[in-house]
Design a protein around this motif. Structure first.
Motif, short mmCIF file in Angstrom:
data_model
loop_
_atom_site.label_atom_id
_atom_site.label_comp_id
_atom_site.label_asym_id
_atom_site.label_seq_id
_atom_site.Cartn_x
_atom_site.Cartn_y
_atom_site.Cartn_z
N GLY A 157 32.85 -24.07 -9.43
CA GLY A 157 34.28 -24.41 -8.92
C GLY A 157 35.51 -24.33 -9.92
N ILE A 158 35.22 -24.22 -11.13
CA ILE A 158 36.46 -23.93 -12.36
C ILE A 158 36.64 -22.42 -12.46
CG2 ILE A 158 37.18 -24.58 -14.51
CD1 ILE A 158 35.74 -27.34 -14.33
N GLN A 159 37.82 -21.87 -12.28
CA GLN A 159 37.90 -20.60 -12.38
C GLN A 159 38.40 -20.24 -13.82
OE1 GLN A 159 37.53 -18.53 -9.63
NE2 GLN A 159 36.74 -20.37 -8.61
N ASN A 160 39.32 -21.12 -14.36
CA ASN A 160 39.53 -20.69 -15.86
C ASN A 160 39.69 -21.86 -16.75
OD1 ASN A 160 40.91 -17.70 -15.20
ND2 ASN A 160 41.94 -18.84 -13.78
N MET B 243 32.79 -24.87 -27.64
CA MET B 243 32.58 -23.34 -27.38
C MET B 243 31.27 -23.09 -27.24
SD MET B 243 35.82 -21.65 -29.83
CE MET B 243 35.45 -22.64 -31.36
N GLN B 244 30.30 -24.01 -27.84
CA GLN B 244 28.73 -23.77 -27.52
C GLN B 244 28.66 -24.12 -26.07
OE1 GLN B 244 27.31 -25.87 -31.33
NE2 GLN B 244 25.78 -24.24 -30.77
N SER B 245 29.40 -25.09 -25.53
CA SER B 245 29.06 -25.79 -24.26
C SER B 245 29.65 -24.69 -22.97
CB SER B 245 29.58 -27.09 -23.84
OG SER B 245 28.72 -27.95 -24.83
N LEU B 246 30.78 -24.13 -23.42
CA LEU B 246 31.60 -23.54 -22.16
C LEU B 246 32.07 -22.06 -22.62
CD1 LEU B 246 34.21 -26.51 -21.65
CD2 LEU B 246 32.38 -25.71 -20.12
N PRO B 247 32.05 -21.46 -21.50
CA PRO B 247 32.51 -20.02 -21.57
C PRO B 247 34.18 -20.14 -21.51
CG PRO B 247 31.85 -20.12 -19.49
CD PRO B 247 31.53 -21.65 -20.21
N ILE B 248 34.95 -20.53 -22.35
CA ILE B 248 36.57 -20.57 -22.51
C ILE B 248 37.11 -19.21 -22.34
CG2 ILE B 248 38.51 -21.40 -23.85
CD1 ILE B 248 36.39 -22.92 -25.40
N THR B 249 37.96 -19.19 -21.14
CA THR B 249 38.68 -18.22 -20.79
C THR B 249 39.62 -17.57 -21.87
OG1 THR B 249 38.81 -19.13 -18.41
CG2 THR B 249 40.17 -17.19 -19.01
N VAL C 5 50.24 -18.43 -17.52
CA VAL C 5 49.50 -17.88 -16.22
C VAL C 5 49.45 -16.40 -16.33
CG1 VAL C 5 49.53 -17.69 -14.02
CG2 VAL C 5 50.08 -19.85 -14.83
N GLU C 6 50.27 -15.78 -16.80
CA GLU C 6 50.63 -14.16 -16.93
C GLU C 6 49.50 -13.73 -17.97
OE1 GLU C 6 53.55 -10.77 -18.35
OE2 GLU C 6 54.38 -12.54 -17.93
N GLN C 7 49.16 -14.40 -19.16
CA GLN C 7 48.23 -14.11 -20.31
C GLN C 7 46.85 -14.25 -19.81
OE1 GLN C 7 49.00 -12.13 -22.93
NE2 GLN C 7 50.97 -12.35 -22.34
N VAL C 8 46.58 -15.28 -18.91
CA VAL C 8 45.45 -15.65 -18.33
C VAL C 8 45.03 -14.30 -17.26
CG1 VAL C 8 43.97 -17.09 -16.72
CG2 VAL C 8 45.47 -17.97 -18.48
N VAL C 9 45.98 -14.01 -16.32
CA VAL C 9 45.55 -12.95 -15.46
C VAL C 9 45.50 -11.70 -16.36
CG1 VAL C 9 46.81 -11.61 -13.91
CG2 VAL C 9 47.01 -14.15 -13.57
N ARG C 10 46.21 -11.32 -17.22
CA ARG C 10 46.08 -10.23 -18.01
C ARG C 10 44.81 -9.91 -18.85
NH1 ARG C 10 51.04 -8.49 -21.44
NH2 ARG C 10 52.08 -8.64 -19.51
N TRP D 79 34.26 -32.35 -10.63
CA TRP D 79 35.76 -31.63 -11.11
C TRP D 79 36.24 -31.04 -9.64
CZ3 TRP D 79 38.76 -32.74 -14.93
CH2 TRP D 79 38.11 -32.93 -16.39
N GLY D 80 35.40 -30.61 -9.07
CA GLY D 80 35.60 -30.01 -7.75
C GLY D 80 36.26 -28.58 -7.94
N GLU D 81 37.09 -28.25 -7.16
CA GLU D 81 37.55 -26.84 -7.26
C GLU D 81 38.72 -26.91 -8.16
OE1 GLU D 81 36.41 -23.96 -5.90
OE2 GLU D 81 34.69 -25.12 -4.95
N LEU D 82 38.76 -26.19 -9.29
CA LEU D 82 39.92 -26.18 -10.24
C LEU D 82 40.39 -24.81 -10.28
CD1 LEU D 82 39.33 -28.83 -13.08
CD2 LEU D 82 40.56 -29.25 -10.93
#
Length: 377
Positions: A98-101, A231-237, A348-353, A209-212
């Motif tokens: 449910g968590i996109q970024n 950083m071991q636990s999560l795939p950080i965007t 947001v622009e940098q995340v999209v890119r 967390w639901g949808e984020l």
């Protein structure tokens, strides 16, 4: 001038391919060169999935063609990333459904306003219509509950698919979890690294967390055990680094960027934010006083070849808003609101890119001293 393919190829032999011992031509990184009069298109494939490697490759190719072939050449560089599917020092991350970024907000030094920036970034994202959450990962100095006026709240347990989960506290449209909810205001958190990491893992994976669209991680200052655990636990965007313009803070911000860019960590750096960039008195709105130095973080971003996301002024109302639990970005029709909106749009622009250009980040695997730059010779 009519450009020749062989001249372009010869010029590119002077550049080393990222992550390779050979030059771009010998290594086969350059897959195609096309010329049309004074225009040239270069297709190249690299194995380093970082935004910095991609940008550096583009700049180096354009520079060498301008320097060695034709200074007015019109150049287009198409960089394709062909990262290894499962590098030996990385494992597939434990994605939260449910968590996109997931965006980490870090600083090399304490006191630069990292939590303030995180809180205002969160409410700005929520105002734009995104679904947002904050995980206050600053175990030893949790301040996010105060900034959202929820320091006396306690998360309740909810049933999700037959499992008991913590329900984040919601304020101003943002879901918040912090160790501050589970300790008394006057209680010091005296924990060793493993215990702190376990508490963080519970707040990450045992929360509803639901949808984020965005989960912001407010990291502690520095480059230590908590950062590696996250950083071991999560795939950080991607990561955002906050700094003030002064040299003392910039030196530590540089280390913060370097941590994320380490080969064994390899988290894309979305950019640098300059907080407390200048002071403008309320009675002299046209004046700017650069108390901590001028454009230090902006210059650092250029030196490190990472995006500069924006600057936030040193304004009394930002501090006051944080202290009373209503982030300053919630103000309407003010210069502050505009500053935070510009900053948020850039993030947001940098995340999209980043999502368009690079494969998903994987959680890192740290074994013994791997990932510790101090032991690398």
């Amino acid at each position: 001038m009519k450009l020749k393919k062989q001249d372009i190829s010869k010029a590119l032999e002077s550049i080393s391919a990222p992550g390779e011992g050979q030059n771009m031509i010998e290594s086969g990184a350059v897959t195609n060169i096309v010329t049309f009069g004074d225009e040239v298109v270069v297709d190249i494939t690299i194995s380093n999935p970082s935004l910095q490697a991609k940008k550096k490759t583009e700049v180096e190719i354009m520079k060498v063609i301008h320097d060695k072939v034709y200074e007015k050449a019109k150049i287009k560089v198409n960089v394709k990333v062909n990262a290894p599917e499962n590098p030996k020092n990385e494992i597939k991350g434990k994605k939260i459904p449910g968590i996109q970024n997931i965006v980490a907000v870090a600083s090399g030094k304490g006191g630069v306003g990292k939590s303030t920036v995180t809180s205002n970034l969160a409410v700005s994202l929520a105002k734009m219509g995104f679904k947002v959450g904050i995980l206050d990962a600053d175990i030893y100095g949790p301040s996010v509950p105060i900034m959202f006026d929820v320091e006396n709240e306690k998360p309740v347990a909810v049933n999700v698919d037959g499992k008991s989960k913590m329900k984040p506290i919601e304020s101003y449209g943002v879901k918040v979890l912090s160790i501050g909810f589970f300790t008394r205001p006057d209680q010091a958190v005296v924990w060793r690294g493993p215990m702190a990491a376990k508490a963080l893992n519970q707040m990450i994976f045992d929360a509803a967390w639901g949808e984020l669209d965005f989960l912001l991680l407010d990291l502690p200052p520095g480059t230590g055990d908590i950062h590696l655990s996250i950083m071991q636990s999560l795939p950080i965007t991607g990561a955002v680094v906050v700094s003030t313009p002064q040299n003392v803070a910039l030196a530590d911000a540089k280390k913060g960027v370097a941590m994320f860019q380490q080969e064994s960590i390899n988290v894309p750096v979305l950019g640098i934010i300059e907080n407390m960039a200048y002071f403008t008195p309320e009675e002299l709105p046209e004046n700017k006083y650069y108390i901590f130095g001028k454009e230090g973080a902006k210059n650092l971003s250029e030196d490190l070849e990472v995006p500069f996301l924006g600057e936030i002024p040193l304004v009394q109302s930002i501090r006051e808003a944080g202290d009373v639990g209503r982030p300053a970005a919630l103000q309407t029709a003010t210069a502050l609101e505009q500053s935070f909106e510009t900053l948020t749009r850039n993030v947001v622009e940098q995340v999209v890119r980043r999502n368009e250009d690079l494969p998903p980040t994987e959680a890192i695997k740290i074994t013994t001293m791997a990932g510790c730059s101090a032991i690398k010779k």
